[in-house]
Design an enzyme around this catalytic site. Structure first.
Site, PDB file in Angstrom:
ATOM      1  N   LYS A  91       0.836  -1.199   0.000  1.00 55.01           N
ATOM      2  CA  LYS A  91       0.000   0.000   0.000  1.00 55.01           C
ATOM      3  C   LYS A  91       0.872   1.251   0.000  1.00 55.01           C
ATOM      4  O   LYS A  91       1.856   1.350   0.743  1.00 55.01           O
ATOM      5  CB  LYS A  91      -0.916  -0.015   1.229  1.00 55.01           C
ATOM      6  CG  LYS A  91      -1.904   1.139   1.276  1.00 55.01           C
ATOM      7  CD  LYS A  91      -2.865   0.990   2.442  1.00 55.01           C
ATOM      8  CE  LYS A  91      -3.856   2.144   2.505  1.00 55.01           C
ATOM      9  NZ  LYS A  91      -4.845   1.999   3.600  1.00 55.01           N
ATOM     10  N   SER A 166      -8.979   3.537   2.193  1.00 60.91           N
ATOM     11  CA  SER A 166      -7.840   3.942   1.394  1.00 60.91           C
ATOM     12  C   SER A 166      -7.065   2.788   0.771  1.00 60.91           C
ATOM     13  O   SER A 166      -6.155   2.990  -0.031  1.00 60.91           O
ATOM     14  CB  SER A 166      -6.891   4.785   2.250  1.00 60.91           C
ATOM     15  OG  SER A 166      -6.420   4.057   3.374  1.00 60.91           O
ATOM     16  N   SER A 190     -10.592   1.744   6.115  1.00 62.39           N
ATOM     17  CA  SER A 190      -9.745   1.658   4.928  1.00 62.39           C
ATOM     18  C   SER A 190      -9.391   0.244   4.500  1.00 62.39           C
ATOM     19  O   SER A 190      -9.009   0.026   3.348  1.00 62.39           O
ATOM     20  CB  SER A 190      -8.461   2.456   5.150  1.00 62.39           C
ATOM     21  OG  SER A 190      -8.738   3.835   5.220  1.00 62.39           O
TER      22      SER A 190
END
Length: 488
Positions: A91, A166, A190
């Site tokens: 990520k 996210s 997220s």
């Protein structure tokens, strides 16, 4: 010839494999790491341009060279760990040595870290080969993955819709079989929202299970790192690598991550599940969301669980207001340096500036008072677990929205007061501190995915994994319903 699942029969055999099968095939010399890397890179080349999930993709030749090194290690009997030879994209909020790590911000568009973040360090040590990053919203703000550096990530099931965030790039990469497993982080949803919106699994664990280092380890963020996968057993596999005490995170939980490799089979007859739904009307939902999730509750009942509706006896608006304050303090602190520089401030999106400005209004007394509210709320949730073994609720209050929107400004006629209020039900789970494992719930009438959160008592991660595993056996949406991109 290695076996593929029936649902994935049209896919290249290697990318259709689950993570545990892939690891066994590599360790057993049935597949070479070079074969695995080439298959994944070819698959990424075919599908990533359609969704923009993986960014900062590294040079193919260099990645194949790393794969050859992993094969040489296998030949010597030197398996590094559970992820040996796995192509992996981290990520883009997590630093990876030698790979551009932008956090989705033009301020950091050329930033290349000189060392790995702790969780990336662990995945590298377990044998993962870092092929690039997965896309995120700017500084992870908002549950919609778009930024001015790489652009937007498209939903795996409908490219006109948001991927969530996210960890949006991670979820889409998993759903389209461009990664065997994926990592993420979760503050207000997220890991959970993008998993639910892309028909995969995600796990927000209790604080400290996955250690995260930082500039302040004594007043830590409510954000946690965790795994994402296409199965619950693969969630446990990656969590076994990520979890375990580290002195650089002194509040992390004692014990080895390998405990998550224990068998997941369990009997759930007579277990009690509390269905939180819309929290007694506190959280508005887009029509259809609760209906999809209520239908999924039948899978728990098929396991012998007793499902009952429950409404927390607690002033929820006070909890939401406390969340806003704590988040502004924690997020604003990290962004304040950029906001104070006029040149960099001009590069921040409005939501980032809002967090800084809201945080500046707060005193230490305000933060302490908000933390007291959080404590009362977490105690109220803990009290529910005296009567229920698990709590369940949706992963989002809306289905994936149009990719061109910034965030939903209204739900069911109610105007959202902040850019994250449309996720407030999920944020309240964050405030409880409890682990929350996401399983797919099903699809809307127009084919959009939704997920369910399986919420357990603090530090009952294994119980969540076991119930998620049983649910998957009863209702495996991830394998039953592939994205149309893969079927075409």
């Amino acid at each position: 010839m290695l076996a593929s699942t029936q649902a994935s029969a049209a896919l290249p055999e290697i990318v259709a494999m689950d993570g545990r099968s892939l690891a066994a095939a590599i360790a057993g010399k049935k597949l070479s790491c070079v074969e695995v890397m080439a298959a994944y890179l070819d698959h990424i080349a075919a599908y990533n341009p359609k969704v923009n999930a993986i960014v900062a993709l590294q040079d193919r030749g260099a990645l194949l060279a790393q794969a050859r090194e992993r094969d040489e290690q296998v030949a010597r009997g030197q398996i590094m760990g559970p992820l040996h030879g796995f192509p992996h994209a981290v990520k883009d909020l997590i630093a990876v040595k030698g790979i551009k790590s932008t956090s989705g911000s033009p301020i950091l568009k050329d930033f290349i870290p000189t060392q790995d973040a702790l969780v990336a360090e662990r995945m590298r040590a377990a044998g993962a080969i870092f092929i690039g990053k997965t896309n995120v919203p700017e500084f992870g703000l908002g549950s919609h993955t778009y930024n001015p550096v790489y652009g937007a990530t498209h939903n795996a099931y409908d490219q006109s819709k948001s991927a969530g965030g996210s960890s949006g790039g991670a979820a889409v990469a998993l759903a389209l079989r461009m990664l065997p497993v994926a990592d993420g982080t979760d503050y207000g949803g997220s890991l959970r929202n993008p998993a639910g919106w892309n028909n995969v699994y995600g796990f927000r664990t209790s604080f400290g299970v996955v250690p995260v280092e930082g500039s302040d380890v004594w007043l830590p963020s409510m954000s946690v790192a965790g795994p994402m996968a296409r199965s619950v057993s693969d969630l446990a596999l990656l969590l076994s690598v990520q979890a375990g005490y580290d002195p650089r995170a002194p509040l992390s939980v004692e014990g080895e991550g390998s405990r998550f490799l224990a068998p997941l089979g369990a009997d759930f007859k007579a277990k009690r599940i509390g269905w939180l739904g819309d929290l007694g009307g506190f959280a508005p939902y887009e029509p259809g969301v609760l209906e999809v999730c209520r239908a999924a509750l039948k899978s728990f009942e098929s396991l012998g669980c007793k499902v009952e509706e429950v409404v927390p006896d607690h002033p929820l608006e006070a909890v939401w207001q406390a969340f806003i304050k704590i988040r502004a303090w924690q997020q604003g602190t990290g962004l304040a340096g950029y906001e104070a520089d006029p040149v960099k401030r001009a590069l921040l999106k409005p939501e980032a500036i809002w967090e800084v400005e809201e945080g500046r209004k707060l005193s230490g007394y305000d933060i302490s008072a908000a933390s007291v509210v959080r404590t009362a709320w977490s105690n109220a949730v803990a009290a529910l677990f005296r009567h229920y073994d698990f709590l369940v609720m949706p992963t989002a209050q809306v289905f994936p929205f149009d990719i061109g929107e910034t965030w939903p400004h209204q739900i069911a006629g109610q105007t959202m007061r902040t850019y994250h209020e449309w996720m407030k039900a999920t944020c309240l789970v964050t405030m409880s501190g409890c682990p929350s494992l996401v399983v797919p719930a099903g699809f809307s009438t127009n084919g959009l995915p939704m997920g369910l959160q399986i919420i357990g008592p603090m530090h009952h991660e294994m119980d969540c994994l076991k119930l998620g595993f049983a649910y998957q056996q009863a209702n495996d949406w991830t394998e039953r319903r592939l994205p149309a991109l893969l079927e075409g």
